[in-house]
Design a protein around this motif. Structure first.
Motif, short mmCIF file in Angstrom:
data_model
loop_
_atom_site.label_atom_id
_atom_site.label_comp_id
_atom_site.label_asym_id
_atom_site.label_seq_id
_atom_site.Cartn_x
_atom_site.Cartn_y
_atom_site.Cartn_z
N SER A 1 0.84 -1.20 0.00
CA SER A 1 0.00 0.00 0.00
C SER A 1 0.87 1.25 0.00
N ALA A 2 0.58 2.17 -0.92
CA ALA A 2 1.29 3.45 -0.93
C ALA A 2 0.82 4.25 0.29
N VAL A 3 1.74 4.70 1.12
CA VAL A 3 1.33 5.44 2.32
C VAL A 3 1.61 6.94 2.20
N SER A 4 2.67 7.29 1.47
CA SER A 4 2.94 8.72 1.29
C SER A 4 3.57 8.97 -0.08
N ILE A 5 3.22 10.14 -0.60
CA ILE A 5 3.80 10.57 -1.88
C ILE A 5 4.61 11.82 -1.60
N HIS A 6 5.82 11.87 -2.15
CA HIS A 6 6.72 13.01 -1.93
C HIS A 6 6.93 13.68 -3.29
N PRO A 7 5.99 14.56 -3.68
CA PRO A 7 6.00 15.07 -5.05
C PRO A 7 7.19 15.97 -5.38
N ASP A 8 7.76 16.66 -4.37
CA ASP A 8 8.93 17.51 -4.66
C ASP A 8 10.17 16.66 -4.91
N ARG B 1 9.96 13.34 -5.69
CA ARG B 1 9.56 12.32 -6.66
C ARG B 1 9.79 10.89 -6.18
N TYR B 2 9.18 10.57 -5.08
CA TYR B 2 9.17 9.16 -4.68
C TYR B 2 7.91 8.85 -3.88
N VAL B 3 7.61 7.55 -3.80
CA VAL B 3 6.44 7.06 -3.07
C VAL B 3 6.93 6.09 -2.00
N MET B 4 6.39 6.18 -0.80
CA MET B 4 6.73 5.20 0.24
C MET B 4 5.62 4.15 0.30
N VAL B 5 6.05 2.90 0.36
CA VAL B 5 5.09 1.79 0.28
C VAL B 5 5.24 0.87 1.49
N ASP B 6 4.12 0.50 2.07
CA ASP B 6 4.09 -0.54 3.11
C ASP B 6 3.95 -1.87 2.40
N ILE C 1 -24.70 1.80 -0.95
CA ILE C 1 -23.38 2.21 -1.45
C ILE C 1 -22.91 3.42 -0.63
N PRO C 2 -21.66 3.38 -0.14
CA PRO C 2 -21.18 4.50 0.68
C PRO C 2 -20.66 5.65 -0.18
N GLN C 3 -20.29 6.72 0.50
CA GLN C 3 -19.59 7.83 -0.19
C GLN C 3 -18.21 7.32 -0.64
N PHE C 4 -17.78 7.76 -1.81
CA PHE C 4 -16.42 7.44 -2.28
C PHE C 4 -15.54 8.66 -2.07
N THR C 5 -14.38 8.45 -1.45
CA THR C 5 -13.40 9.55 -1.36
C THR C 5 -12.07 9.06 -1.91
N GLY C 6 -11.07 9.93 -1.88
CA GLY C 6 -9.74 9.55 -2.35
C GLY C 6 -9.03 8.69 -1.32
N GLY C 7 -7.87 8.17 -1.71
CA GLY C 7 -7.09 7.29 -0.83
C GLY C 7 -6.57 8.03 0.40
N ASP C 8 -6.03 7.24 1.33
CA ASP C 8 -5.56 7.79 2.61
C ASP C 8 -4.11 8.24 2.58
N MET C 9 -3.51 8.39 1.41
CA MET C 9 -2.08 8.69 1.34
C MET C 9 -1.78 10.11 1.83
N ARG C 10 -0.59 10.29 2.36
CA ARG C 10 -0.14 11.62 2.75
C ARG C 10 0.71 12.19 1.61
N TYR C 11 0.67 13.51 1.48
CA TYR C 11 1.47 14.19 0.46
C TYR C 11 2.48 15.07 1.20
N VAL C 12 3.76 14.74 1.06
CA VAL C 12 4.78 15.32 1.93
C VAL C 12 5.81 16.10 1.09
N GLY C 13 6.12 17.31 1.54
CA GLY C 13 7.12 18.13 0.85
C GLY C 13 8.54 17.78 1.28
N THR C 14 9.51 18.51 0.74
CA THR C 14 10.93 18.21 1.01
C THR C 14 11.27 18.30 2.49
N ASP C 15 10.68 19.27 3.17
CA ASP C 15 10.99 19.43 4.59
C ASP C 15 9.97 18.74 5.50
N GLY C 16 9.25 17.83 4.95
CA GLY C 16 8.28 17.07 5.74
C GLY C 16 6.94 17.78 5.89
#
Lengths: 476, 47
Positions: free
Chosen positions: A76-83, A85-90, A273-288
């Motif tokens: 599971s992707a847990v965080s995306i670091h867009p600045d 450019r990497y993804v952390m995966v469990d 049918i429940p409400q649909f939302t986006g995934g639970d991933m965090r989006y983290v910058g260079t300094d956290g």
């Protein structure tokens, strides 16, 4: 170049096939998915009544990706670091988090099933059934069988099927479920023991979150409200629409209707049918720092090249407000497809009750729309990597979709409502008629031929999505 | 579009029921539906 795709549903897996086929030998294409299987979700309506085994709706992803030169990370992707450019995966097997670098990222996570948005909703912490995941569909089947046993003993059972949140989408799946329950009960000679009720947030029955459909049927223009209303009358289904479900307990569903009146419906078996939302991933910058505001909206859906914030009346008359490239405007190397992208607003007219509750079916982005958006993003990524510019684009105001709603799975006496719409989002500039759609392509009919279509589509899609011979010729 | 609009009821007649289960007719409709889907896909395929 490194391309990472998060999610292997219709959108992510379709994109992975196109990218692997075109670039897999020379570039690094990686799919991150929390399941090791691809799941053919549309067939879970049959799993939910015990007419299909869940194993028939899946195949293993790893062998397909190996053949298509695509890497696979099961986790599971847990965080995306867009600045950076990497993804952390469990990883699914446990252990330390894994870092996956990318040059381009496609977010195709599908929905988070937000049961928590409605008190008492869902099979885990609530009282309602669900057919939105394979284990949920199996649990629904088991509970359904318990109701069958009650009916066989002569008891009357009330089924309530529909949506469990004022902004829920995917009414088509719930429609298929209730009509399949009807057919199954007829087959078991128990239909007279059951009361079937439809409870939904649609503006009108047959709206399906796409503002309904208008098409020629038996020589005259009819609406999907008339069409689906006829099906419900034929099947003895009582319907209630414009309902915002607020709470579910062990025997009742509490709702508010468009006039602001609060009411309740009793049930013995309910699937909402429940409400649909986006995934639970965090989006983290260079300094956290949290940079999620640049990538996602409040519901966790990825912001793309749409015009957000338009009032409904302006959105309705502005087809170019709908995204074309599915590209994040802030991080241009991030794309989204399928349910993961944030639409600019609803397609159906939203209602606000006197109590301030907004009842607004969200635009459907499942199935065909998911596959098409996945293909568009994949082709643009291929363009970017090979030519440095994108040449593909398709808005939902230019996209066709076919919805084949099963109303009984049997190939001998089953049936299905086949609804084709073009475009998915009405474009009143190009089609200045009441429905805003092409009346030649837009079509509704029902019959046994639809049941054959439904089964054929499952077979051909599974063939395509396994990357077997001729897969590219089969449309999404 | 159809929020509060009152629409005429559509009726499924015995003839419709027969049509919906007629294997020969439905095979023809199955072919037509396939062609319609291909037409719809073709018309929308700007990408």
């Amino acid at each position: 170049m490194k391309v990472v795709i998060i999610g292997a549903g219709f959108a992510g897996h379709t994109a992975a096939l196109y990218l692997g086929d075109a670039l897999g030998k020379d570039h690094e294409i990686t799919v991150i998915n929390r399941f090791e299987h691809f799941w053919y979700v549309p067939s879970w309506v049959w799993v939910g009544i015990g007419r299909m085994k869940v194993e028939q709706t899946r195949f293993e992803l790893a062998p397909v990706y190996e053949k298509m030169h695509v890497g696979f990370v099961h986790g599971s992707a847990v965080s995306i670091h867009p600045d950076d450019r990497y993804v952390m995966v469990d990883p699914a097997g446990g252990g330390e988090q894994q870092k996956v670098d990318y040059d381009y990222l496609l977010i195709a996570t599908g929905p988070k099933l937000n049961y928590d948005a409605t008190e008492g909703l869902g099979p885990k912490h609530g009282f309602s059934q669900s057919i939105c995941t394979a284990p949920h569909a199996e649990a629904s089947r088991d509970t359904y069988f318990e109701q069958i046993e009650r009916m066989e003993k002569g008891e009357k059972v009330k089924f309530v099927i529909g949506t469990g949140h004022p902004s829920a989408t995917c009414q088509g799946a719930a429609f298929e479920y209730i009509t399949n329950i009807h057919k199954d009960l007829v087959r078991r000679k128990l239909r007279d023991k059951a009361e079937l009720c439809w409870l939904s947030n649609e503006q009108a029955v047959g709206d399906f979150g796409v503002d309904g459909v208008m098409a020629r049927y038996k020589g005259e223009m009819v609406t999907s409200e008339q069409f689906i209303g006829a099906v419900f009358r034929e099947y003895g289904v009582e319907w209630n629409v414009q309902r915002a479900v607020h709470k579910v307990d062990e025997s009742k569903i509490y709702w508010e209707d468009a006039s602001g009146t609060y009411g309740e419906s009793t049930y013995d078996f309910t699937m909402l049918i429940p409400q649909f939302t986006g995934g639970d991933m965090r989006y983290v910058g260079t300094d956290g720092e949290d940079v999620s505001e640049r990538v996602v909206n409040a519901a966790g859906l990825v912001k793309v090249d749409a015009t957000y914030g338009l009032p409904f009346d302006r959105l309705r008359t502005n087809p170019t407000a709908w995204p074309e490239l599915y590209q994040n405007p802030y991080y241009e190397n991030i794309f989204a497809a399928g349910i993961a992208f944030a639409p600019p607003g609803p397609i159906s007219v939203p209602l606000t009750t006197p109590n301030g509750t907004v009842i607004s079916a969200a635009p459907p982005r499942t199935g065909m729309v998911s596959g098409i958006t996945g293909r568009i993003v994949a082709k643009n990524l291929i363009d970017l990597i090979t030519q440095g510019r994108m040449t593909h684009g398709e808005r939902m105001t230019e996209m066709a979709a076919a919805c084949i709603a099963s109303m009984g799975d049997s190939l001998w006496d089953g049936s299905a409502a086949t609804i084709m719409i073009y475009p998915v989002v009405p474009d009143f500039r190009r089609y200045p008629n009441e429905g805003g759609r092409d009346t030649f392509v837009t079509h509704m009919e029902m019959g046994l031929g639809g049941a054959w279509m439904k089964r054929m589509i499952q077979t051909t899609f599974m063939h395509k999505l396994r990357g077997r011979i001729g897969w590219k010729m089969i449309p999404e | 579009m159809r929020g509060a609009q009152v629409t005429k009821e559509l009726e499924i007649t015995d003839r419709d029921r027969a049509r919906m289960n007629n294997k020969f007719l439905q095979f023809f409709r199955f072919i037509v539906l396939n062609l319609k889907i291909l037409k719809a896909v073709d018309r929308s395929k700007r990408a």
